[in-house]
Design an enzyme around this catalytic site. Structure first.
Site, mmCIF file in Angstrom:
data_model
loop_
_atom_site.group_PDB
_atom_site.id
_atom_site.type_symbol
_atom_site.label_atom_id
_atom_site.label_comp_id
_atom_site.label_asym_id
_atom_site.label_seq_id
_atom_site.Cartn_x
_atom_site.Cartn_y
_atom_site.Cartn_z
ATOM 1 N N LYS A 132 6.453 -4.438 -3.857
ATOM 2 C CA LYS A 132 7.890 -4.227 -3.724
ATOM 3 C C LYS A 132 8.310 -4.054 -2.273
ATOM 4 O O LYS A 132 9.371 -4.488 -1.868
ATOM 5 C CB LYS A 132 8.281 -2.997 -4.550
ATOM 6 C CG LYS A 132 9.756 -2.687 -4.566
ATOM 7 C CD LYS A 132 10.497 -3.701 -5.401
ATOM 8 C CE LYS A 132 11.996 -3.496 -5.376
ATOM 9 N NZ LYS A 132 12.694 -4.701 -5.853
ATOM 10 N N HIS A 191 17.171 -37.275 -1.218
ATOM 11 C CA HIS A 191 16.589 -37.596 0.093
ATOM 12 C C HIS A 191 15.081 -37.339 0.103
ATOM 13 O O HIS A 191 14.492 -37.148 1.159
ATOM 14 C CB HIS A 191 17.305 -36.808 1.188
ATOM 15 C CG HIS A 191 18.747 -37.202 1.318
ATOM 16 N ND1 HIS A 191 19.142 -38.407 1.848
ATOM 17 C CD2 HIS A 191 19.885 -36.583 0.921
ATOM 18 C CE1 HIS A 191 20.459 -38.507 1.798
ATOM 19 N NE2 HIS A 191 20.939 -37.405 1.231
ATOM 20 N N GLU A 244 8.581 -16.109 -8.902
ATOM 21 C CA GLU A 244 7.820 -14.896 -8.582
ATOM 22 C C GLU A 244 7.364 -14.134 -9.818
ATOM 23 O O GLU A 244 6.338 -13.468 -9.776
ATOM 24 C CB GLU A 244 8.585 -13.975 -7.624
ATOM 25 C CG GLU A 244 9.774 -13.280 -8.213
ATOM 26 C CD GLU A 244 10.488 -12.378 -7.216
ATOM 27 O OE1 GLU A 244 9.821 -11.710 -6.430
ATOM 28 O OE2 GLU A 244 11.732 -12.351 -7.253
ATOM 29 N N GLU A 257 18.014 -18.443 -4.896
ATOM 30 C CA GLU A 257 17.651 -17.136 -5.442
ATOM 31 C C GLU A 257 17.165 -17.275 -6.891
ATOM 32 O O GLU A 257 16.202 -16.620 -7.293
ATOM 33 C CB GLU A 257 18.850 -16.181 -5.333
ATOM 34 C CG GLU A 257 18.676 -14.817 -5.961
ATOM 35 C CD GLU A 257 17.495 -14.007 -5.435
ATOM 36 O OE1 GLU A 257 16.888 -14.381 -4.416
ATOM 37 O OE2 GLU A 257 17.149 -12.989 -6.074
ATOM 38 N N ARG A 302 4.322 -0.565 -4.556
ATOM 39 C CA ARG A 302 3.963 -0.993 -3.192
ATOM 40 C C ARG A 302 2.666 -1.805 -3.155
ATOM 41 O O ARG A 302 2.292 -2.320 -2.102
ATOM 42 C CB ARG A 302 3.784 0.237 -2.296
ATOM 43 C CG ARG A 302 4.999 1.097 -2.193
ATOM 44 C CD ARG A 302 4.687 2.298 -1.355
ATOM 45 N NE ARG A 302 4.733 1.972 0.041
ATOM 46 C CZ ARG A 302 5.807 2.077 0.800
ATOM 47 N NH1 ARG A 302 6.931 2.504 0.278
ATOM 48 N NH2 ARG A 302 5.763 1.769 2.064
ATOM 49 N N ASN A 339 -2.306 2.473 5.469
ATOM 50 C CA ASN A 339 -1.369 1.390 5.145
ATOM 51 C C ASN A 339 -1.020 0.720 6.459
ATOM 52 O O ASN A 339 -0.643 1.399 7.410
ATOM 53 C CB ASN A 339 -0.124 1.993 4.467
ATOM 54 C CG ASN A 339 1.011 1.003 4.341
ATOM 55 O OD1 ASN A 339 0.795 -0.207 4.344
ATOM 56 N ND2 ASN A 339 2.218 1.511 4.225
ATOM 57 N N GLY A 340 -1.143 -0.603 6.518
ATOM 58 C CA GLY A 340 -0.816 -1.318 7.756
ATOM 59 C C GLY A 340 -1.893 -2.341 8.059
ATOM 60 O O GLY A 340 -2.766 -2.613 7.233
ATOM 61 N N CYS A 386 0.819 -1.191 0.000
ATOM 62 C CA CYS A 386 0.000 0.000 0.000
ATOM 63 C C CYS A 386 0.865 1.258 0.000
ATOM 64 O O CYS A 386 1.872 1.331 0.693
ATOM 65 C CB CYS A 386 -0.936 0.068 1.193
ATOM 66 S SG CYS A 386 -2.021 -1.332 1.339
ATOM 67 N N LYS A 434 13.498 -16.110 -8.255
ATOM 68 C CA LYS A 434 13.283 -15.191 -9.386
ATOM 69 C C LYS A 434 12.298 -15.796 -10.378
ATOM 70 O O LYS A 434 11.371 -15.142 -10.826
ATOM 71 C CB LYS A 434 14.593 -14.888 -10.125
ATOM 72 C CG LYS A 434 15.540 -13.910 -9.488
ATOM 73 C CD LYS A 434 15.089 -12.484 -9.419
ATOM 74 C CE LYS A 434 14.324 -12.211 -8.164
ATOM 75 N NZ LYS A 434 14.951 -11.952 -6.945
ATOM 76 N N TRP A 475 -2.426 -3.059 -1.645
ATOM 77 C CA TRP A 475 -2.059 -4.481 -1.671
ATOM 78 C C TRP A 475 -2.918 -5.103 -0.584
ATOM 79 O O TRP A 475 -2.717 -4.846 0.594
ATOM 80 C CB TRP A 475 -0.566 -4.648 -1.371
ATOM 81 C CG TRP A 475 -0.094 -6.064 -1.499
ATOM 82 C CD1 TRP A 475 0.389 -6.672 -2.628
ATOM 83 C CD2 TRP A 475 -0.035 -7.062 -0.463
ATOM 84 N NE1 TRP A 475 0.728 -7.974 -2.349
ATOM 85 C CE2 TRP A 475 0.482 -8.247 -1.038
ATOM 86 C CE3 TRP A 475 -0.370 -7.071 0.898
ATOM 87 C CZ2 TRP A 475 0.678 -9.414 -0.309
ATOM 88 C CZ3 TRP A 475 -0.183 -8.241 1.619
ATOM 89 C CH2 TRP A 475 0.338 -9.400 1.018
#
Ligand code: F6R
Length: 600
Positions: free
Chosen positions: A595, A500, A484, A477, A27, A99-100, A2, A481, A73
């Site tokens: 982000k 395993h 996402e 990583e 955001r 926001n929160g 947000c 990438k 968001w």
């Protein structure tokens, strides 16, 4: 998570707010809205979707020199028009953006708002309704605002309009980021300086639980107990041009392309007049005194932390633990006698990391933040701060910040080693320059990598990444990438671990990307590749020059064995980029993500 903007001044607010929201779209981008106030009252326009959808819904006739805006968001309630912000009180007098996360909103609703019908599924609407209730009971708006905030449990950044007081925006924050901006006969409120750099470069911090009354020529900051606070502005140094995409089709491509120059910049920023890497003396002292470093981070920054551990242990001989921030805060391990906490965060706003920072500061431990955003919450609140100097990273998938984190971590470890009198046979400055050149060579080969991406990811539903030692962390990583931005289910594994259990998932044709950058375990990883190939996998071996064999799909220039993560990740970033592009995904704004993750 947000983004909030607000403007009060003499100019039309609409375009300033919309432009600000466009800059804040990283955001959150599932719905958005603005509210404008003029002599006729307050008008709210909101839309599901992107800021572009909101822009189309806003008419020419919508006018006002005071306004607030929000890009969302979703945390409470699905992304739709009703749940989009701004939210209004029942009478429409109070309009606010938030926001929160308000943890006790249901309890507050039951305790105070029995007779009020709540139309959205959000925690935010409850705030607006509470303020109205207390005003109807006789409080002033400021008192009702303050009283409501005192009842809230959780995090908030809020900007509110009162129809009966068109000359004021009511502002407050707790745990979520929010800043004030100052201009000539106007003020702004914003989640991130970059969203209002088109109107000012002068910003003022707000601290948790403070309340601000903002008018076009007055900024009244008050502490929780009503004391007036004077606070000097700071100048935001962010360059507006750095925030533009320029000739690139996507921010992600621009940011991957910038990685070589970011490493060169880091070398310049961390060397002293004698050309030697150095750190501020207080940071050197903190590193020297620590008997163990606790790295706290999330996502990609956590992956960089895993590489950082190797550097601190192998270069400087300091033991390190790396923890996922959302776990650490609620499940703290036994700490060493002299711990030092190192927070790694591109945005400097990650709420999961911040909650750990608050806890360990309360316990009196030394803290350092390593972030890309000067003036961000972690940068302000940690005892010491180091910057990544990567320039704004706008694409949701972190690329240049990751490589910058690794480069700076190698420098910190190197300086710590020097400080502790450890002798190491590594000309780190030269080796980092070699890495920058290698990254550039890889970026020049992007067409080959596009073809590799087509060959392996065009039609697959899942993929595996394997590696050993540091290549394992790069695998994690690389997998993050890919998943996402292309939504291909991808996992990174230690090469020896697949057998395993997970090898049961290997089927005919499934892509397995294997990293081969470490000489001493090169034969082992090739052995692991044989195991998956025997079960039908389609192997994509990425090797460093000197370790390659016929059939490897990509070979990158040789760099120092400790610094391979800086370089080996780049072909994986590019593969993910092209996989997302070819699948028609929104590369820069993948679904469900944001982000800056400012809620826990
Ligand atoms: C992935 C990504 C995220 C972030 C994570 C932490 O590409 O960007 O996993 O790394 O949300 O964010 P920061 O580094 O801002 O604390």
């Amino acid at each position: 998570m947000c983004g909030i903007v607000g403007y009060i001044g003499e100019n039309e607010a609409k375009d300033i707010l919309l432009k600000g929201l466009e800059k804040l779209e990283y955001r959150g981008y599932d719905s958005a809205g603005i509210a404008l106030s003029n002599e006729k009252g307050i008008t709210v326009v909101k839309e599901k979707g992107r800021i572009a959808d909101l822009r189309s819904a806003v008419t020419e006739s919508l006018q006002g020199t005071t306004g607030i805006g929000h890009t969302r968001w979703a945390t409470h309630g699905v992304p739709n028009k009703v749940n989009a912000h701004p939210h209004q009180s029942a009478s429409g007098r109070f309009t606010l953006v938030h926001n929160g996360v308000i943890e006790n909103y249901h309890l507050l609703q039951q305790a105070f708002l029995d007779n009020v019908s709540i139309i959205s599924d959000t925690d935010t609407e409850v705030i607006a309704q509470l303020i109205e209730k207390f005003v109807l009971e006789g409080m002033t708006t400021e008192a009702a605002f303050s009283h409501t905030l005192s009842l809230l449990k959780g995090s908030y950044a809020i900007a509110m309009l009162d129809e009966n007081d068109p000359d004021t925006i009511f502002v407050a924050k707790n745990k979520s980021p929010l800043l004030l901006g100052i201009g000539d006969k106007f003020h702004v409120v914003v989640s991130d300086t970059m969203a209002m750099r088109h109107v000012t470069d002068q910003f003022v911090e707000i601290y948790d639980k403070e309340i601000v009354l903002l008018s076009k020529d007055r900024m009244e900051i008050k502490s929780i107990d009503g004391m007036q606070i004077e606070r000097e502005p700071f100048t935001a140094t962010i360059d507006i041009n750095d925030m533009e995409k320029g000739i690139y089709p996507h921010y992600m491509m621009k940011e991957m392309d910038e990685q070589a120059s970011v490493i060169r910049k880091i070398i310049r920023m961390y060397e002293n007049d004698q050309g030697k890497f150095t750190l501020p003396s207080a940071i050197r002292k903190a590193l020297n005194e620590a008997d163990r470093i606790y790295i706290i981070a999330a996502g990609t920054s956590y992956h960089a932390g895993l590489i950082g551990k190797q550097y601190f242990e192998k270069i400087a001989g300091i033991p390190v633990e790396v923890h996922i921030s959302s776990e650490f805060g609620y499940n703290m391990p036994l700490l060493s006698e002299k711990p030092l906490f190192l927070f790694i965060s591109q945005s400097g706003e990650t709420a999961d990391s911040r909650q750990v920072l608050v806890k360990v500061k309360d316990l009196g431990y030394p803290t350092i933040s390593l972030t890309n955003v000067a003036g961000s919450t972690l940068a302000r609140e940690a005892e010491h701060t180091l910057l990544l100097h990567a320039g704004p990273e706008i694409a949701v998938a972190s690329t240049k910040a990751y490589t910058a984190q690794i480069a700076v971590l190698s420098i910190i470890a190197f300086v710590s080693a020097d400080e502790r009198g450890q002798s190491i046979d590594l000309n780190i400055k030269n080796e980092l320059s070699v890495c920058a050149n290698a990254i550039q060579t890889i970026m020049d080969a992007k067409e080959d990598i596009e073809q590799i991406s087509r060959d392996f990811f065009e039609s697959t539903r899942s993929a595996f990444f394997i590696g050993r030692n540091m290549d394992y962390y790069i695998s994690m990583e690389g997998a993050l990438k890919l998943k996402e931005i292309s939504y291909i289910q991808a996992e990174g594994f230690a090469g020896g671990e697949l057998k395993h259990g997970t090898i049961a998932l290997i089927e005919e044709g499934i892509p397995v990307v294997a990293l081969n950058t470490q000489k001493e375990i090169s034969l082992n990883i090739r052995g692991n590749v044989k195991e998956v190939v025997a079960r039908g996998a389609n192997p994509c071996i990425v090797s460093m020059e000197g370790l390659e064999e016929a059939g490897d799909r990509f070979v990158f220039p040789r760099v120092h064995s400790l610094l391979t993560p800086l370089v080996a990740i780049v072909p994986l970033q590019l593969m993910s980029y092209y996989a997302a592009l070819h699948r028609g995904c929104d590369v820069d704004k993948p679904r469900n993500l944001a982000k800056s993750v400012t809620v826990e």
